[in-house]
Design a protein around this motif. Structure first.
Motif, PDB file in Angstrom:
ATOM      1  N   SER A  35      23.333   2.256  -0.069  1.00  0.00           N
ATOM      2  CA  SER A  35      23.520   0.820  -0.313  1.00  0.00           C
ATOM      3  C   SER A  35      24.919   0.492  -0.817  1.00  0.00           C
ATOM      4  O   SER A  35      25.486  -0.555  -0.475  1.00  0.00           O
ATOM      5  CB  SER A  35      22.474   0.312  -1.321  1.00  0.00           C
ATOM      6  OG  SER A  35      21.174   0.423  -0.780  1.00  0.00           O
ATOM      7  N   TYR A  46      28.343  -2.373   9.230  1.00  0.00           N
ATOM      8  CA  TYR A  46      29.091  -3.617   9.134  1.00  0.00           C
ATOM      9  C   TYR A  46      29.003  -4.450  10.401  1.00  0.00           C
ATOM     10  O   TYR A  46      28.807  -3.927  11.507  1.00  0.00           O
ATOM     11  CB  TYR A  46      30.562  -3.318   8.811  1.00  0.00           C
ATOM     12  CG  TYR A  46      30.746  -2.377   7.654  1.00  0.00           C
ATOM     13  CD1 TYR A  46      30.078  -2.583   6.445  1.00  0.00           C
ATOM     14  CD2 TYR A  46      31.552  -1.242   7.767  1.00  0.00           C
ATOM     15  CE1 TYR A  46      30.224  -1.696   5.384  1.00  0.00           C
ATOM     16  CE2 TYR A  46      31.708  -0.359   6.713  1.00  0.00           C
ATOM     17  CZ  TYR A  46      31.034  -0.586   5.524  1.00  0.00           C
ATOM     18  OH  TYR A  46      31.171   0.290   4.482  1.00  0.00           O
ATOM     19  N   ASP A  47      29.159  -5.742  10.211  1.00  0.00           N
ATOM     20  CA  ASP A  47      29.253  -6.664  11.331  1.00  0.00           C
ATOM     21  C   ASP A  47      30.626  -6.489  11.995  1.00  0.00           C
ATOM     22  O   ASP A  47      31.657  -6.495  11.307  1.00  0.00           O
ATOM     23  CB  ASP A  47      29.072  -8.098  10.838  1.00  0.00           C
ATOM     24  CG  ASP A  47      29.079  -9.102  11.966  1.00  0.00           C
ATOM     25  OD1 ASP A  47      30.191  -9.490  12.403  1.00  0.00           O
ATOM     26  OD2 ASP A  47      28.000  -9.513  12.414  1.00  0.00           O
ATOM     27  N   ASP A  49      34.976  -3.152  -0.893  1.00  0.00           N
ATOM     28  CA  ASP A  49      36.171  -3.980  -1.053  1.00  0.00           C
ATOM     29  C   ASP A  49      37.141  -3.573   0.055  1.00  0.00           C
ATOM     30  O   ASP A  49      37.841  -2.562  -0.043  1.00  0.00           O
ATOM     31  CB  ASP A  49      36.782  -3.735  -2.442  1.00  0.00           C
ATOM     32  CG  ASP A  49      37.991  -4.613  -2.722  1.00  0.00           C
ATOM     33  OD1 ASP A  49      38.662  -5.023  -1.756  1.00  0.00           O
ATOM     34  OD2 ASP A  49      38.278  -4.861  -3.907  1.00  0.00           O
ATOM     35  N   GLU A  84      38.975  -8.348   8.997  1.00  0.00           N
ATOM     36  CA  GLU A  84      39.638  -7.699   7.867  1.00  0.00           C
ATOM     37  C   GLU A  84      40.831  -6.855   8.331  1.00  0.00           C
ATOM     38  O   GLU A  84      41.551  -6.289   7.509  1.00  0.00           O
ATOM     39  CB  GLU A  84      38.640  -6.811   7.113  1.00  0.00           C
ATOM     40  CG  GLU A  84      37.513  -7.563   6.416  1.00  0.00           C
ATOM     41  CD  GLU A  84      37.968  -8.284   5.155  1.00  0.00           C
ATOM     42  OE1 GLU A  84      39.126  -8.081   4.721  1.00  0.00           O
ATOM     43  OE2 GLU A  84      37.164  -9.043   4.596  1.00  0.00           O
ATOM     44  N   ASP A 128      33.241  -9.181  11.252  1.00  0.00           N
ATOM     45  CA  ASP A 128      33.747  -9.169   9.874  1.00  0.00           C
ATOM     46  C   ASP A 128      34.809  -8.095   9.687  1.00  0.00           C
ATOM     47  O   ASP A 128      35.857  -8.338   9.073  1.00  0.00           O
ATOM     48  CB  ASP A 128      32.592  -8.940   8.889  1.00  0.00           C
ATOM     49  CG  ASP A 128      31.631 -10.106   8.828  1.00  0.00           C
ATOM     50  OD1 ASP A 128      32.009 -11.203   9.292  1.00  0.00           O
ATOM     51  OD2 ASP A 128      30.509  -9.918   8.324  1.00  0.00           O
ATOM     52  N   ARG A 151      27.577  -0.600   1.683  1.00  0.00           N
ATOM     53  CA  ARG A 151      27.333  -1.733   2.570  1.00  0.00           C
ATOM     54  C   ARG A 151      28.284  -2.913   2.350  1.00  0.00           C
ATOM     55  O   ARG A 151      28.542  -3.673   3.281  1.00  0.00           O
ATOM     56  CB  ARG A 151      25.881  -2.206   2.424  1.00  0.00           C
ATOM     57  CG  ARG A 151      24.878  -1.192   2.970  1.00  0.00           C
ATOM     58  CD  ARG A 151      23.452  -1.681   2.905  1.00  0.00           C
ATOM     59  NE  ARG A 151      22.521  -0.682   3.414  1.00  0.00           N
ATOM     60  CZ  ARG A 151      22.214  -0.513   4.696  1.00  0.00           C
ATOM     61  NH1 ARG A 151      22.785  -1.290   5.608  1.00  0.00           N
ATOM     62  NH2 ARG A 151      21.352   0.409   5.073  1.00  0.00           N
ATOM     63  N   THR A 152      28.771  -3.087   1.134  1.00  0.00           N
ATOM     64  CA  THR A 152      29.682  -4.214   0.861  1.00  0.00           C
ATOM     65  C   THR A 152      30.923  -3.718   0.126  1.00  0.00           C
ATOM     66  O   THR A 152      31.146  -4.032  -1.048  1.00  0.00           O
ATOM     67  CB  THR A 152      28.970  -5.305   0.031  1.00  0.00           C
ATOM     68  OG1 THR A 152      28.432  -4.702  -1.164  1.00  0.00           O
ATOM     69  CG2 THR A 152      27.866  -5.973   0.817  1.00  0.00           C
TER      70      THR A 152
END
Length: 436
Positions: A389, A415-416, A395, A423, A419, A392-393
């Motif tokens: 987990s 990841y999408d 930096d 980046e 997105d 998953r998000t």
């Protein structure tokens, strides 16, 4: 009830601890003196969410003990669980030496009626072999029951305490009644205890794991084809998963299955088929496809770096075969790491739980990071192998700053695509078009 559990590996320790949680008096037996001493001191030797809480609570409540004495275990329990390893043998079959070795000793030590429970994952006919082995050593009455486990690593405590079903293979009414009494507290919500013959129970576990492995492998093949034709496997997965006949679970593509169960169980069922003059064509394909899928990222990485990885450094996130466990058995990450080392790459690794196990395997060949971002410092690319987990998000700004170049190879499609592209990363995943 008084229960003894022979073997304190992943299955045995979860079984013993959870049975103690419902008020049973449980004695766990293991031949590893250091491990037993560790457990007697209240230290859990494996990582499994929630297990430590139950473990400590039941030791304090004087319902859970540990010993190295099989004789003590036989004297204590009216039901004796065999939770022993059945490792893959050279020919792909399950090695029953631990199970049958314990059965022989039980035959020598048994003094009164016991129910001997095969909790280990074993081939069809093992209960008969256990019965024959014990009977050669004693005239005391006993029964052998097949009671396969359906525990998911990372959710094992929850699965044991709230099982979807309990399978009991037994031809003895006396043994069946004792097993039903033992498991009654776990099925109060109405989930079934399914009684069947011993051979059907043994095959049920292999059939279930092999089917799930097949489902995963089929989706990986679809993902690979998606890349050839320009389709998006996520869209395909969603379209398939809404069909109630198929379902949503086990449709996520990736870099193959690993762990202590799927690889070994698929091969064991395939070998068992050969032993009975039956060839599992599907399972043969599953094994071959999964072996290739574990290394599917390697040619992509090599291609991106013009086939020269000697002076390259890679960050690897995720080493366990799945999240919420420290188990690295047959983990795809290990295969990727081994291939990269052969190609002369330097590797920085991080995993929330599996670092000690990986260090025992690779020693100083790898750089071990204390956190996920440390692993990416001065690396030429990030490779994601396990879908923890915390990955998953991330930096992305910190990632871009740490990496020599913004490159991600994602074996778990965390990841999408849009997105990550926004980046400013090159992003290569499974069953989707590479971007960046």
């Amino acid at each position: 009830m008084k229960i003894s559990v022979i073997g304190t590996g992943y299955v045995g320790l979860v079984t013993g601890t959870c049975l103690a949680e419902t008020g049973n008096e449980v004695l766990c037996i293991d031949i590893d003196k250091d491990k037993v001493k560790q457990m007697q001191e209240g230290i859990v030797p494996i990582y499994e969410p929630q297990l430590d809480v139950l473990f400590e609570r039941n030791i304090k409540a004087n319902r859970l003990w540990f010993s190295t004495s099989l004789e003590e275990g036989l004297n204590h329990g009216e039901i004796i669980f065999l939770a022993l390893p059945t490792p893959e043998d050279e020919d792909g079959s399950a090695d029953l030496s631990y199970v049958l070795g314990a059965a022989k000793e039980i035959g020598k030590l048994i003094k009164d009626y016991k129910v001997i429970v095969d909790k280990s994952t074993v081939p069809v006919g093992t209960s008969d072999k256990v019965k024959e082995t014990i009977a050669k050593e004693t005239n005391v009455a006993f029964d052998v029951v097949s009671n396969p486990e359906f525990l998911r690593e990372g959710f094992a405590v929850e699965d044991f305490l709230k099982p979807e079903r309990i399978v009991i293979g037994s031809s003895s009414e006396r043994a069946t009644q004792l097993m039903e009494k033992l498991y009654k507290p776990f099925v109060r919500s109405g989930n079934p205890i399914i009684i069947m013959d011993e051979k059907s129970a043994e095959l049920t576990k292999y059939a279930a794991n092999s089917f799930l492995a097949t489902k995963i492998t089929f989706m990986n093949e679809i993902a690979n084809f998606c890349e050839k034709v320009g389709a998006d496997v996520d869209m395909v997965r969603i379209g398939m998963g809404t069909d109630s006949r198929i379902g949503k679970r086990f449709l996520f593509p990736g870099i193959g299955y690993g762990g202590s169960c799927f690889p070994k169980d698929v091969k064991a069922l395939h070998k068992s088929g050969k032993d009975h003059n039956y060839h599992f064509n599907i399972l043969n394909s599953v094994i071959k496809v999964n072996d290739v899928q574990k290394k599917v990222l390697i040619p992509r990485i090599a291609s991106y770096f013009n086939q020269n990885l000697k002076d390259k450094t890679f960050a690897v996130w995720g080493l366990a075969f799945k999240p919420e466990t420290d188990d690295i058995r047959e983990a795809p990450a290990l295969y990727i790491i081994e291939e990269l080392l052969k190609l002369g790459a330097t590797i920085n690794v991080f995993d929330p739980e599996a670092l000690p196990n990986v260090k025992r395997k690779f020693g100083q060949q790898l750089n071990y990071a204390s956190n996920m971002y440390e692993a990416t410092k001065n690396a030429d690319a990030l490779i994601i192998c396990t879908e923890w987990s915390i990955f998953r998000t991330p930096d992305f700004n910190k990632l871009k700053s740490n990496l020599n170049q913004p490159v991600i190879f994602d074996g778990r499609n965390l990841y999408d695509i849009k997105d990550v592209k926004a980046e400013g990363f090159y992003y290569n995943s499974i069953g989707r078009q590479a971007v960046g």
